[in-house]
Design a protein around this motif. Structure first.
Motif, mmCIF file in Angstrom:
data_model
loop_
_atom_site.group_PDB
_atom_site.id
_atom_site.type_symbol
_atom_site.label_atom_id
_atom_site.label_comp_id
_atom_site.label_asym_id
_atom_site.label_seq_id
_atom_site.Cartn_x
_atom_site.Cartn_y
_atom_site.Cartn_z
ATOM 1 N N GLU A 237 0.843 -1.191 0.000
ATOM 2 C CA GLU A 237 0.000 0.000 0.000
ATOM 3 C C GLU A 237 0.879 1.241 0.000
ATOM 4 N N VAL A 238 0.563 2.174 -0.868
ATOM 5 C CA VAL A 238 1.347 3.399 -1.013
ATOM 6 C C VAL A 238 0.429 4.592 -0.781
ATOM 7 N N ARG A 239 0.858 5.522 0.031
ATOM 8 C CA ARG A 239 0.131 6.774 0.234
ATOM 9 C C ARG A 239 0.979 7.895 -0.330
ATOM 10 N N ILE A 240 0.366 8.718 -1.180
ATOM 11 C CA ILE A 240 1.118 9.745 -1.908
ATOM 12 C C ILE A 240 0.696 11.129 -1.413
ATOM 13 N N PRO A 241 1.605 11.952 -0.908
ATOM 14 C CA PRO A 241 2.933 11.532 -0.434
ATOM 15 C C PRO A 241 2.778 10.868 0.927
ATOM 16 N N GLY A 242 3.721 10.037 1.275
ATOM 17 C CA GLY A 242 3.579 9.375 2.561
ATOM 18 C C GLY A 242 4.349 8.087 2.620
ATOM 19 N N SER A 243 3.721 7.064 3.172
ATOM 20 C CA SER A 243 4.430 5.848 3.542
ATOM 21 C C SER A 243 4.155 4.716 2.563
#
Length: 821
Positions: free
Chosen positions: A116-122
């Motif tokens: 799982e990618v959070r943009i921007p983030g982890s």
């Protein structure tokens, strides 16, 4: 719309995240390599205060799945697919990628790895098991999921049974360094390969027969770079002696026959019971014209693995090459048949809408034409041909049957069939004699029993006659074989029967059929009557309808005789029915469950015994087998009391298996349509008139001709097909034909169109694939320089030329044979 990717496919969700929930729910149903990777993204519109997030997803393969960072990089790359710079006065709303999830199935451990990618983030990576529970990832899990993703991309790159809308395919191995990592992972996990499953023709996956070895051989074999595979297999041979079969096969792929023979010689002393090694030897001897020697090896392979379909199929091929037609039929009848398992695919909810954009340069090239309604029309008789629906072992067995009929012809095949199998007329005559004997003492009871059992129908039609060549039965259609564990019944219309089998026959005493010359049928003679599951060719009696249409049409021909050619808008052609003798019924024996395959109800009882003359017999030959629960058939030789009913005189005959009898009916349908087609063409040529068919009809006829081993007729039909419409199937067939003929220019024109078509449907990978393997074959014989310069001289559209040059760049980077001249 502003919420869609510019050039990538996607399906928009009704409820946010429903695709991920559906994948989680279906994880337990994935049986082998698993489904393609799933990429799910969430987009948001920051310009509105109360904006609603939008979820969409697409399928993808070929992405580097070796780490969470590599999968996160793919999701980040999708941000460039959104229109970030709309015009000042544009009505589009600017959407941005908010988050994404990438799902990749680990076929070794049967879990789903998700990032799982959070943009921007982890970036968060975890494992979802079959129960939907989360776990931490480990280095072992990442190596397994990396290899699983590569094998799916390699094996399903051009698989016709693995076609999905919105499925993006990228190059799984794009550099020599990536190939080295693939080989390293394959070496580390090689002895777990049996966990992945195997091809449909393999009953039990082994260390040398599984999806991992199939993927390695396909990847290096299609590019003719088997030295890489040899290096890998020789390392593993030291740890497992059975791998010698793969080493020898790879050496043969390199044309290193002397080394291959040395490997086979030393290996057969260590593992004399390896059927894979025996098959490699048999194929080598057949190639050298020593089929009689290969026959002995094929027999030994059957002894080593009597419950495997491939061993019996190899023995059948040897008998066909030697011209021993009866033994070929005996052996084919003994093949154990397996249930075909469909590819692992998602069961997704219906999307709110789909977005399948076409790239502008593809549309402008004009190489991919949209089909018109007229081009997709086809005659119902062609659309209902049952042979294309065959899968797995049934498709392979049908291929063997078509090889046999191409060698000896239909009439000779029927004669051979009647001398090998107990025919229904013989069975009825024998049964009538038995009934007549019993009627002396119990006349009334015998009459009642006969009517119940269907042995002597009241209408007097107590025998199934074989129709004369060139004549159709009035009502009954082609004669059918009586199926396993049933007394013979009248089939009307035989080719359209699709009845359910009775469950009351479970208590029947099984007919014992061994390697002796006698055949016992006393148990079957007392069996209860039941209907016969057969291949369902149509939902109505097409033969009766076609005969009525033919009679009406012949009458109209007589009435219209003498009219000018131009008086009618569409002139029909008077064609006599094909001179094909319909197959008479054969008495079948044994009792097993039935199964249906891909829309054609095919009974799946393999032979329960009866090894062919000269074929090895052992415990398990002709086993009725399901891939999940194999069972062993009883092939012991019965006592004389069990073998022979009183007064029974059949010798050297076997009971025909239901599935084989069904395949005879499928073959009859193919030959009937093919004969009518050729007769129509001959008539039109004699009359000097054009022969008109739609593009789809030409495509079906081309496939029909290729199934029946009429390659020139198939080539002509495919050429006519592509003249009428764009057909990727026809172009693929033509590419194979042109490549084999070393026709460089036509091969390149066909490859151009296929490349444009593949990129239209997001298949962006260069290798592996059918186009790349054909071009590499040309490069190997003609040289890269000649093929490349010929392509440039043809002046294709520049964007398509650049796509074609990717094949040549791959050949140069990986040193495909012929790259340096």
């Amino acid at each position: 719309m502003g919420d869609s990717f510019l050039s990538q496919p996607e399906f928009f969700e009704v409820e946010l995240g429903e695709s991920l929930m559906s994948r989680t729910e279906t994880l337990a149903s994935f049986r082998e390599l698993g489904p393609p990777d799933l990429c799910h993204v969430i987009k948001s519109n920051g310009s509105k205060a109360n904006s609603k997030d939008i979820g969409s997803y697409h399928y993808v393969s070929g992405v580097d799945a070796s780490s969470s960072a590599a999968l996160a990089a793919y999701i980040n790359s999708l941000t460039y697919e959104l229109d970030q710079n709309p015009a000042w006065f544009s009505s589009k709303n600017t959407y941005k990628l908010k988050s994404g999830a990438y799902c990749c199935f680990n076929a070794f451990s049967r879990v789903d790895v998700r990032v799982e990618v959070r943009i921007p983030g982890s970036v968060d990576a975890y494992v979802v098991d079959l129960r939907g529970e989360r776990h931490e990832t480990t280095p072992e899990i990442w190596q397994e999921v990396y290899l699983s993703a590569l094998l799916r991309a390699i094996l399903y790159a051009d698989d016709a049974n693995y076609r999905l809308a919105g499925y993006r395919k990228l190059d799984p191995i794009s550099s020599p360094d990536a190939e080295h990592r693939f080989l390293q992972a394959a070496e580390n996990l090689f002895f777990k390969g049996w966990q992945l499953g195997s091809d449909p023709e393999i009953q039990v996956a082994t260390v040398v027969s599984n999806h991992l070895t199939a993927g390695i051989l396909k990847y290096f074999g299609q590019s003719s770079r088997c030295e890489q595979a040899v290096n890998l297999f020789e390392k593993l041979w030291a740890r497992e002696s059975e791998v010698a079969a793969l080493v020898a096969e790879a050496y043969l792929g390199m044309n290193e026959e002397l080394k291959a023979v040395q490997v086979m010689h030393s290996a057969i002393q260590q593992t004399p019971q390896s059927y894979a090694l025996l098959h490699v030897q048999a194929d080598f001897l057949r190639k050298k014209g020593k089929t009689d020697w290969a026959l002995k090896l094929a027999k030994q392979a059957v002894n080593c693995a009597p419950s495997e379909f491939v061993t019996w199929a190899k023995l059948t091929e040897c008998y066909i090459e030697l011209g021993d037609w009866e033994s070929a039929l005996f052996t084919l009848n003994s093949c154990p048949m397996f249930t075909y398992n469909e590819r692992d695919l998602h069961r997704m909810p219906t999307p709110a809408r789909s977005h399948l954009p076409i790239k502008q340069f593809i549309a402008e090239s004009g190489l991919v034409n949209e089909d018109s309604a007229r081009d997709t029309e086809a005659d119902v008789a062609l659309l209902r041909l049952p042979a294309p629906a065959l899968r797995g072992t049934f498709a392979k067995a049908y291929s063997l049957l078509t090889q046999l009929v191409s060698k000896i012809g239909w009439d000779e095949l029927l004669k051979c069939r009647s001398s090998v199998f107990v025919m229904e007329e013989e069975y009825r005559a024998q049964k009538a004699n038995q009934d007549a004997g019993r009627s002396v003492t119990q006349e009334g009871l015998a009459d009642e029993d006969a009517s119940v059992k269907g042995i002597a129908p009241e209408d007097g039609n107590d025998s199934t006659e074989t129709s004369r060549p060139g004549h159709e039965d009035d009502n009954d259609g082609p004669s059918r074989a009586v199926t396993s564990s049933t007394p013979p019944e009248r089939q009307s219309p035989a080719i359209a029967v699709d009845s359910e089998a009775s469950d009351d026959d479970d208590g029947l005493e099984p007919v014992r059929r061994g390697t002796g010359d006698s055949l016992g049928i006393s148990a079957i003679a007392n069996a209860s009557s039941q209907s016969i599951p057969t291949i369902k060719i149509s939902t109505e009696s097409d033969h009766e309808r076609e005969k009525l249409e033919l009679d009406r049409y012949m009458n109209s021909q007589k009435d219209g005789e003498g009219e000018a050619d131009g008086n009618t808008t569409q002139e029909t052609v008077k064609i006599e029915p094909p001179p094909l003798e319909k197959p008479a019924q054969a008495q079948a024996g044994g009792h097993d469950k039935t199964d249906s395959i891909s829309g054609a109800s095919v009974a799946t009882e393999p032979a329960n015994g009866g090894a062919p003359n000269g074929a090895p017999a052992g415990n398990g030959n002709g086993t009725a087998t399901d891939r999940d629960s194999p069972t062993t058939g009883d092939v012991s030789v019965a006592s004389s009391k069990q073998e022979t009913a009183p007064g029974f005189s059949f010798t050297n005959k076997r009971l025909c298996e239901r599935w084989l009898d069904n395949l005879f009916m499928v073959l009859y349908e193919d030959l009937r349509v093919y004969t009518i087609w050729r007769a129509e063409i001959a008539h039109c040529k004699a009359q000097g008139k054009p022969y008109q068919k739609t593009g789809t009809e030409w495509e079906i006829l081309g496939e029909l001709a290729m199934r029946l081993h009429h390659k020139e007729e198939g080539k002509d039909a495919f050429q006519r097909c592509v003249d009428a419409k764009f057909s990727a199937k026809a172009y693929l067939r033509l590419l194979e034909i042109y490549t084999d003929q070393r026709d460089v220019q036509r091969s390149l024109w066909t490859a151009l169109r296929l490349t444009a078509y593949h990129h239209r449907w997001y298949m962006e990978g260069s290798f592996p694939g059918a186009v790349a393997s054909s071009l590499f074959k040309l490069i190997r014989t003609e040289g890269l320089a000649k093929v490349s310069y010929t392509l440039v001289s043809m002046s294709p559209p520049q964007p398509i030329l650049r796509l074609m040059q990717n094949y040549f760049a791959y050949a140069t980077a990986f040193r495909v044979p012929g790259y340096d001249f």
